[in-house]
Motif scaffolding. Structure first.
Motif, PDB file in Angstrom:
ATOM      1  N   LEU A   1       0.829  -1.201   0.000  1.00 39.06           N
ATOM      2  CA  LEU A   1       0.000   0.000   0.000  1.00 39.06           C
ATOM      3  C   LEU A   1       0.864   1.251   0.000  1.00 39.06           C
ATOM      4  CD1 LEU A   1      -2.748   1.353   0.091  1.00 39.06           C
ATOM      5  CD2 LEU A   1      -2.717   1.112   2.600  1.00 39.06           C
ATOM      6  N   ALA A   2       1.950   1.234   0.746  1.00 39.62           N
ATOM      7  CA  ALA A   2       2.844   2.392   0.779  1.00 39.62           C
ATOM      8  C   ALA A   2       3.438   2.665  -0.601  1.00 39.62           C
ATOM      9  CB  ALA A   2       3.956   2.162   1.807  1.00 39.62           C
ATOM     10  N   GLU A   3       3.882   1.620  -1.281  1.00 46.36           N
ATOM     11  CA  GLU A   3       4.506   1.825  -2.590  1.00 46.36           C
ATOM     12  C   GLU A   3       3.498   2.256  -3.638  1.00 46.36           C
ATOM     13  OE1 GLU A   3       7.412   2.821  -4.461  1.00 46.36           O
ATOM     14  OE2 GLU A   3       8.045   1.513  -2.811  1.00 46.36           O
ATOM     15  N   PHE A   4       2.307   1.661  -3.616  1.00 43.06           N
ATOM     16  CA  PHE A   4       1.268   2.121  -4.536  1.00 43.06           C
ATOM     17  C   PHE A   4       0.971   3.603  -4.292  1.00 43.06           C
ATOM     18  CE2 PHE A   4      -0.632  -2.413  -4.675  1.00 43.06           C
ATOM     19  CZ  PHE A   4       0.194  -2.756  -5.736  1.00 43.06           C
ATOM     20  N   SER A   5       0.841   3.965  -3.029  1.00 48.51           N
ATOM     21  CA  SER A   5       0.507   5.351  -2.692  1.00 48.51           C
ATOM     22  C   SER A   5       1.629   6.302  -3.099  1.00 48.51           C
ATOM     23  CB  SER A   5       0.235   5.464  -1.191  1.00 48.51           C
ATOM     24  OG  SER A   5      -0.821   4.604  -0.796  1.00 48.51           O
ATOM     25  N   LYS A   6       2.856   5.903  -2.864  1.00 47.74           N
ATOM     26  CA  LYS A   6       3.983   6.765  -3.228  1.00 47.74           C
ATOM     27  C   LYS A   6       4.011   7.012  -4.728  1.00 47.74           C
ATOM     28  CE  LYS A   6       8.007   6.335  -1.190  1.00 47.74           C
ATOM     29  NZ  LYS A   6       9.362   5.828  -0.795  1.00 47.74           N
ATOM     30  N   LYS A   7       3.811   5.964  -5.507  1.00 43.06           N
ATOM     31  CA  LYS A   7       3.859   6.134  -6.964  1.00 43.06           C
ATOM     32  C   LYS A   7       2.679   6.966  -7.459  1.00 43.06           C
ATOM     33  CE  LYS A   7       7.731   4.304  -7.668  1.00 43.06           C
ATOM     34  NZ  LYS A   7       8.102   4.682  -6.297  1.00 43.06           N
ATOM     35  N   ILE A   8       1.539   6.870  -6.811  1.00 44.64           N
ATOM     36  CA  ILE A   8       0.403   7.708  -7.182  1.00 44.64           C
ATOM     37  C   ILE A   8       0.723   9.178  -6.930  1.00 44.64           C
ATOM     38  CG2 ILE A   8      -1.964   8.338  -6.499  1.00 44.64           C
ATOM     39  CD1 ILE A   8      -2.417   5.275  -6.082  1.00 44.64           C
TER      40      ILE A   8
END
Length: 230
Positions: A45-52
């Protein structure tokens, strides 16, 4: 269609990047299936959010603010994020310590829901990602686009790469190569083109035994403006 062989690609990339040793040092390796399975759902979730948040923004600024994101969203703990009502998300989105974009903040809860749904079926999101076959990585891209929030385009694939899942990336250099060799025409991410790209990468993987990540970088280093002076 007769495609360029891996050997031709590799030799050109070596010549452009200063030799085989220099090229190999640039390729990197994806995580193993066991390593992916060991990653916590919160980290996905952190990586998805960061890339968004990095999409269409300065990546360096997002990196600088990321500790505040981690604190603001409870370390991206799935269960805690899912309990956040709209009013709390609005307050979080107004926090000057993070990037104040309510539409992007809302995706954190949306993608937590996707991860929660998957982990109930597969034990963890990491198991789901690890078990997805590389010879249909475009299918995983499509899954993230369909079931996640703002994970279409390059956002989902880049998040997968950064978390360690083996994937190719449709960077500008890779796209230029694909078009130069008439592997694709028209829109880059049309269903027909994505299938043709996957087929080509599968062919290269069969020839070389290399990961999709390595192949993607070898292609990128074989073309474009990234020549290393020798």
């Amino acid at each position: 269609m007769e495609y360029e062989t891996f050997e031709a690609l590799y030799q050109r990339a070596c010549e452009r990047k200063g030799g085989e040793q220099a090229l190999e040092a640039m390729l990197g390796k994806p995580k193993s299936a066991d390593e992916l399975k060991a990653i916590g759902d919160d980290r996905f979730l952190a990586e998805f959010s960061k890339k968004i948040f990095q999409s269409g923004f300065v990546w360096r600024v997002v990196e600088q603010k990321w500790p505040a994101f981690e604190e603001c969203f409870f370390g991206f703990d799935i269960d805690k994020v899912l309990l956040m009502p709209d009013e709390m998300l609005e307050r979080k989105a107004a926090n000057p310590d993070i990037i104040r974009n309510f539409n992007k903040v809302k995706t954190i809860r949306d993608n937590a829901l996707m991860i929660d749904t998957v982990r109930k079926q597969h034990g963890s999101f990491g198991h789901f990602i690890a078990d997805w076959p590389g010879n249909n990585i475009i299918g995983l891209w499509e899954y993230l686009k369909k079931h996640g929030a703002r994970l279409g385009g390059n956002t989902g694939p880049y998040a997968l790469r950064f978390v360690g899942k083996d994937t190719f990336l449709l960077s500008q250099d890779v796209e230029s190569y694909l078009r130069a060799y008439n592997l694709i025409e028209g829109g880059l991410t049309s269903k027909r083109n994505l299938q043709a790209i996957q087929q080509y990468f599968n062919q290269l993987a069969a020839q070389s035994g290399r990961s999709l990540q390595e192949l993607s970088r070898i292609i990128a280093f074989s073309v474009g403006d990234n020549i290393t002076q020798q």
